[in-house]
Design a protein around this motif. Structure first.
Motif, PDB file in Angstrom:
ATOM      1  N   TYR A   1      -4.439   2.862  -0.626  1.00  0.00           N
ATOM      2  CA  TYR A   1      -5.093   3.109   0.657  1.00  0.00           C
ATOM      3  C   TYR A   1      -5.894   1.899   1.134  1.00  0.00           C
TER       4      TYR A   1
ATOM      5  N   GLN B   1      -3.834   5.105  -6.317  1.00  0.00           N
ATOM      6  CA  GLN B   1      -3.835   5.690  -4.974  1.00  0.00           C
ATOM      7  C   GLN B   1      -4.906   5.050  -4.092  1.00  0.00           C
TER       8      GLN B   1
ATOM      9  N   VAL C   1       0.754   4.039  -2.999  1.00  0.00           N
ATOM     10  CA  VAL C   1       0.454   5.452  -2.755  1.00  0.00           C
ATOM     11  C   VAL C   1       1.601   6.319  -3.256  1.00  0.00           C
TER      12      VAL C   1
ATOM     13  N   GLY D   1       0.813  -1.212   0.000  1.00  0.00           N
ATOM     14  CA  GLY D   1       0.000   0.000   0.000  1.00  0.00           C
ATOM     15  C   GLY D   1       0.844   1.259   0.000  1.00  0.00           C
TER      16      GLY D   1
END
Length: 92
Positions: A59, A55, A41, A37
Motif C-alpha cells: 500500500y 501488505q 498486495v 505495490g
C-alpha cells in the motif's frame, strides 16, 4: 479546404515529442511503484507471518507511485501552460 501545412505538422510532432520527455522519470518510477505495490498486495496472502508487513509495504508503494505519477502530470501541465504563454507573447 486547404491542404495541411507539413511544416506545422512537423512542429506539432516535435512539440509532442518534447512534451513526452517532461516528467518522464517520475512518471516511469511511479508506474513501477504502482506495479510493485499491486504485486505486493496480491502476494500478502501468501506471505505467511510476513503478510501484514508485505501488505502495508504494498500500500505504501501504491501511494508513493500514484503520488509520483500525479507529480509528473502536474509538471507536464505546468510546462505546457508556460510554453503556450510564450507562444502567445505573454512571456513567463
Amino acid at each position: 479546404m486547404t491542404a495541411p501545412d507539413p511544416q506545422a505538422e512537423a512542429q506539432v510532432a516535435a512539440y509532442r515529442a518534447e512534451l513526452r520527455t517532461v516528467g518522464r522519470t517520475p512518471r516511469l518510477a511511479g508506474f513501477g511503484l504502482v506495479l510493485l505495490g499491486a504485486i505486493l498486495v496480491w502476494l500478502a496472502g501468501r506471505a505467511g507471518d510476513f503478510g501484514p508487513t508485505v501488505q502495508v509495504s504494498g500500500y505504501v508503494a501504491l501511494g508513493g507511485g500514484w503520488a509520483l505519477m500525479l507529480a509528473a502530470i502536474f509538471l507536464r501541465t505546468r510546462y505546457h501552460r508556460r510554453r503556450l504563454a510564450e507562444l502567445d507573447g505573454r512571456g513567463q
